[in-house]
Design a protein around this motif. Sequence first.
Motif, short mmCIF file in Angstrom:
data_model
loop_
_atom_site.label_atom_id
_atom_site.label_comp_id
_atom_site.label_asym_id
_atom_site.label_seq_id
_atom_site.Cartn_x
_atom_site.Cartn_y
_atom_site.Cartn_z
N THR A 237 1.00 -1.12 0.45
CA THR A 237 0.05 0.29 -0.16
C THR A 237 1.31 1.78 -0.29
O THR A 237 2.66 0.94 0.64
CB THR A 237 -0.76 -0.41 1.18
OG1 THR A 237 -0.22 0.37 2.42
CG2 THR A 237 -2.48 -1.20 1.32
N PRO A 238 0.48 2.40 -0.48
CA PRO A 238 -1.04 2.61 -1.12
C PRO A 238 -0.64 1.85 -2.81
O PRO A 238 -0.09 2.90 -3.63
CB PRO A 238 -1.13 4.45 -1.14
CG PRO A 238 0.32 5.04 -0.75
CD PRO A 238 1.10 3.35 -0.03
N ILE A 239 -1.89 1.40 -3.15
CA ILE A 239 -1.65 1.89 -4.59
C ILE A 239 -2.33 2.61 -4.91
O ILE A 239 -3.84 3.16 -5.22
CB ILE A 239 -2.73 0.24 -4.91
CG1 ILE A 239 -2.09 -0.59 -4.42
CG2 ILE A 239 -2.87 -0.01 -6.78
CD1 ILE A 239 -0.71 -1.38 -4.78
N MET A 240 -1.33 3.58 -5.74
CA MET A 240 -2.43 4.93 -6.29
C MET A 240 -2.87 4.86 -7.34
O MET A 240 -3.77 5.95 -7.90
CB MET A 240 -1.22 6.13 -6.32
CG MET A 240 -0.08 5.79 -4.60
SD MET A 240 -1.48 6.52 -3.39
CE MET A 240 -1.59 8.33 -4.39
N SER A 241 -2.91 3.73 -8.46
CA SER A 241 -3.19 3.59 -9.61
C SER A 241 -3.50 2.27 -10.15
O SER A 241 -2.52 1.92 -9.58
CB SER A 241 -2.28 4.31 -10.73
OG SER A 241 -3.16 4.17 -11.90
N PRO A 242 -4.34 2.13 -10.94
CA PRO A 242 -4.40 0.79 -11.29
C PRO A 242 -3.01 0.29 -12.19
O PRO A 242 -2.78 -0.54 -12.82
CB PRO A 242 -5.25 0.64 -13.07
CG PRO A 242 -6.27 1.62 -12.09
CD PRO A 242 -5.09 2.90 -11.46
N GLY A 243 -2.53 1.48 -12.18
CA GLY A 243 -1.09 1.73 -13.35
C GLY A 243 0.00 0.45 -12.34
O GLY A 243 1.14 0.03 -13.15
N TYR A 244 -0.60 0.78 -10.58
CA TYR A 244 0.75 -0.55 -9.58
C TYR A 244 0.61 -1.89 -10.25
O TYR A 244 1.69 -2.10 -9.92
CB TYR A 244 -0.22 0.55 -8.20
CG TYR A 244 0.74 1.50 -8.37
CD1 TYR A 244 1.29 2.73 -8.67
CD2 TYR A 244 1.71 1.57 -6.92
CE1 TYR A 244 1.26 3.66 -8.52
CE2 TYR A 244 2.52 2.65 -6.38
CZ TYR A 244 1.64 4.06 -7.19
OH TYR A 244 2.17 5.31 -6.79
#
Length: 327
Positions: A237-244
């Motif tokens: 975390t944190p997952i800031m975008s689907p691209g992560y």
Amino acid sequence: MDDNDISQHPDLRDPDWQRRAVREARGDLRRQRRRGRIGKRIAWAAGSLVVVAGAVFGLVQWGRSTSAHYDGSAPPPAEIRPTAPSVLPDIAQVDLTRPFAGTPAETWGESVDALTVPPTGPVGRISAAQVQNAVDQVKKAIHAARLDRHTIEARDGSAYLNLLAPNARPASAGNIADRSSDAVMSQVSFAAEGFKLLPANPRISGTITAAPGTDSGRLTLHASFVVGYAFDPDGYTPIMSPGYIDVFMRHEVDFEMIAGSNYPKADRGLWVTRTNSIVHSMACGPAKKGYLAPAYSELGSDGGPVQNEAALFDVTQPMPEVSNPCD
């Protein structure tokens, strides 16, 4: 609290933390925009096989998306199909139960049945039945190589190899077995050690076309498709975008189906004659050895982007150029 709803985390509701996180994420992502692909062309005299395998690490051209999500094995009818974004979003909430929401893949299908195929009928001197059989074999090969979870997570290319003509297998098997380069990526999609997919199936969009071969026993087929893989962040975390967590592969693949008694039995069947691939939004380290891993595992590294991200997701456009190898 929904474990997948990161917006409810106390840290994420703190204004000072939000401003700091956005600054840090954009700093990481600006560095990632400079990330490039690794490329390799490998030619074999037997079968005239030319392979280009690439890797692009970066989350580029970001813009928040509000598109609807479609969950199905094939795209919905055009009249009810939502408009998906053309590139990956910038800073966006991620629902791990719908990891492709807000990405170009949100309206793609979950199986090779989502691919557009040639209309039923003969092609040159190849009968309609032979064409249909060849298209079916190509679809099976794409599924085994790029969508099958066992292939991806167990790093097992046997299902794919068994679909090729006997004499076509050694070259492909050699690439799959090669751990010194990224050649495996030209044949199959393998997850890097320690990474697994979310329960959401990979997504795919693309086309298959057919044309006459050099004689009545040969049919050439071309597959142009793009696949998305959603990786489990495993507590990151944190997952800031689907691209992560979402990795994408664009492929242009030429196949040849050989049939007829005038050919040796070991030559009859499906051949892969050329591949051209780009991998986008992923970690470069594993990519150098031909494995897929999500971008969050290498945030902060340097490199360079694809020059036209939207073209990578749109198979009606030529394969985009990439810059600056992942060194």
